[in-house]
Every structure is written in structure tokens, then in C-alpha cells.
Design a protein around this motif. Structure first.
Motif, PDB file in Angstrom:
ATOM      1  N   GLY A  98       0.807  -1.218   0.000  1.00  0.00           N
ATOM      2  CA  GLY A  98       0.000   0.000   0.000  1.00  0.00           C
ATOM      3  C   GLY A  98       0.836   1.261   0.000  1.00  0.00           C
ATOM      4  N   TYR A 126      -3.459  -1.297  -4.373  1.00  0.00           N
ATOM      5  CA  TYR A 126      -3.345  -2.056  -3.136  1.00  0.00           C
ATOM      6  C   TYR A 126      -4.460  -3.098  -3.072  1.00  0.00           C
ATOM      7  CZ  TYR A 126      -3.191  -2.989   1.889  1.00  0.00           C
ATOM      8  OH  TYR A 126      -3.121  -3.589   3.106  1.00  0.00           O
ATOM      9  N   ASP A 128      -5.127  -5.109  -0.333  1.00  0.00           N
ATOM     10  CA  ASP A 128      -5.680  -5.267   1.016  1.00  0.00           C
ATOM     11  C   ASP A 128      -5.566  -6.720   1.471  1.00  0.00           C
ATOM     12  OD1 ASP A 128      -6.858  -4.559   3.403  1.00  0.00           O
ATOM     13  OD2 ASP A 128      -8.787  -4.038   2.563  1.00  0.00           O
ATOM     14  N   HIS A 131      -2.502  -8.621   3.341  1.00  0.00           N
ATOM     15  CA  HIS A 131      -1.436  -7.631   3.423  1.00  0.00           C
ATOM     16  C   HIS A 131      -1.731  -6.545   4.445  1.00  0.00           C
ATOM     17  CE1 HIS A 131       0.235  -9.581  -0.051  1.00  0.00           C
ATOM     18  NE2 HIS A 131      -0.917  -9.437  -0.678  1.00  0.00           N
ATOM     19  N   GLN A 132      -2.996  -6.314   4.745  1.00  0.00           N
ATOM     20  CA  GLN A 132      -3.365  -5.286   5.711  1.00  0.00           C
ATOM     21  C   GLN A 132      -2.816  -5.589   7.098  1.00  0.00           C
ATOM     22  OE1 GLN A 132      -4.766  -2.318   4.940  1.00  0.00           O
ATOM     23  NE2 GLN A 132      -4.322  -1.784   7.061  1.00  0.00           N
ATOM     24  N   ASP A 136      -1.102  -2.852   9.544  1.00  0.00           N
ATOM     25  CA  ASP A 136      -1.593  -2.633  10.901  1.00  0.00           C
ATOM     26  C   ASP A 136      -0.457  -2.805  11.914  1.00  0.00           C
ATOM     27  OD1 ASP A 136      -4.113  -2.180   9.837  1.00  0.00           O
ATOM     28  OD2 ASP A 136      -4.853  -4.212  10.317  1.00  0.00           O
TER      29      ASP A 136
END
Length: 142
Positions: A98, A126, A128, A131-132, A136
């Protein structure tokens, strides 16, 4: 797509060439350094400010090695940026990490290679999902 660009004195010539390239391809370009910034910290933070405020979707920073701009940009909470030197990294950093901005070292790569990796970066979105979790985790570190 809105793209913000900025450079110090070492990245200025390439930034100008990239600006023309982007405009020819109908990107809306916000140039935060119509004259070279005195230092890569200044140009990187100007790009970061515009991206983080939502005035641009992605940012591109130019200095001699790219590392300084990346380091300056990532000091800002929430900013995800990296120094890129190849097309795969440029694509993956946008798709998997991202990345909101990339830094290019004009002393390391030429304009043809730079245009290729910039296009790969801009073409990637991106994804998400899994990969988020990493983003985070990074956000908790700051």
C-alpha cells in the motif's frame, strides 16, 4: 489519477522529465517543487503532506539515491513509502504494501528505467486482504 512529485537539486532534472511523461498520459500532476528544494527532506515532506492530506493518490520523490527521501517521508505517521530501483519492487510495494509514495535515486537509475518503474507503480493498486495485517503491525510501531 492525481500524482504529486517533488525533488531536490539532484533529482530535479529527472522530475521534470517524469512530469512531462505523466502529463502526456493525462495524469493530474501536482508539482510541489517547481524549483528544486534545497534538501531532500524538504521535497520529501512536501510530497508526503499532499499525499497524506488526500490531495494526491500517489507520490513520487526524487533525489540522488532515493534513500533520503524515503527515510524523511516514513518519519510521518501513517506514511508508507519506499525506495525503488526495479519494476517488480515498484509494483509489489503498491500492491502488497500500500505504498503511498516511491523514492527514486537519480544517481542510480536512468530515465528509461525510472519511467518503467513509475508506470508499474502507478498501474498497481493495493489489494488489502492478508497484506493489511502488516500495515496494521507497522502502524502500531509508531
Amino acid at each position: 489519477m492525481d500524482v504529486v512529485i517533488g525533488a531536490d537539486k539532484d533529482g530535479f532534472d529527472m522530475k521534470e522529465q517524469v512530469k512531462k511523461y505523466l502529463q502526456e498520459r493525462h495524469y493530474h500532476v501536482l508539482d510541489v517543487t517547481p524549483k528544486p528544494a534545497s534538501d531532500f527532506v524538504d521535497s520529501a515532506l512536501a510530497v508526503t503532506k499532499e499525499v497524506m492530506s488526500g490531495k494526491a493518490h500517489k507520490g513520487i520523490m526524487f533525489d540522488r539515491y532515493g534513500i533520503g527521501s524515503m527515510m524523511a517521508a516514513t518519519k510521518v505517521k501513517g506514511m508508507v513509502a519506499t525506495n525503488v530501483g526495479d519494476e517488480t519492487a515498484a509494483h509489489q510495494t503498491a500492491e502488497h504494501n500500500g505504498a503511498k509514495a516511491i523514492a527514486i535515486g537519480t544517481g542510480l537509475i536512468g530515465i528509461d528505467r525510472a519511467l518503467g518503474l513509475i508506470q508499474r507503480y502507478l498501474d498497481a493498486e493495493y489489494v488489502d486482504g492478508r497484506h493489511q495485517v502488516r500495515l496494521d503491525m507497522l502502524a502500531k510501531m509508531i
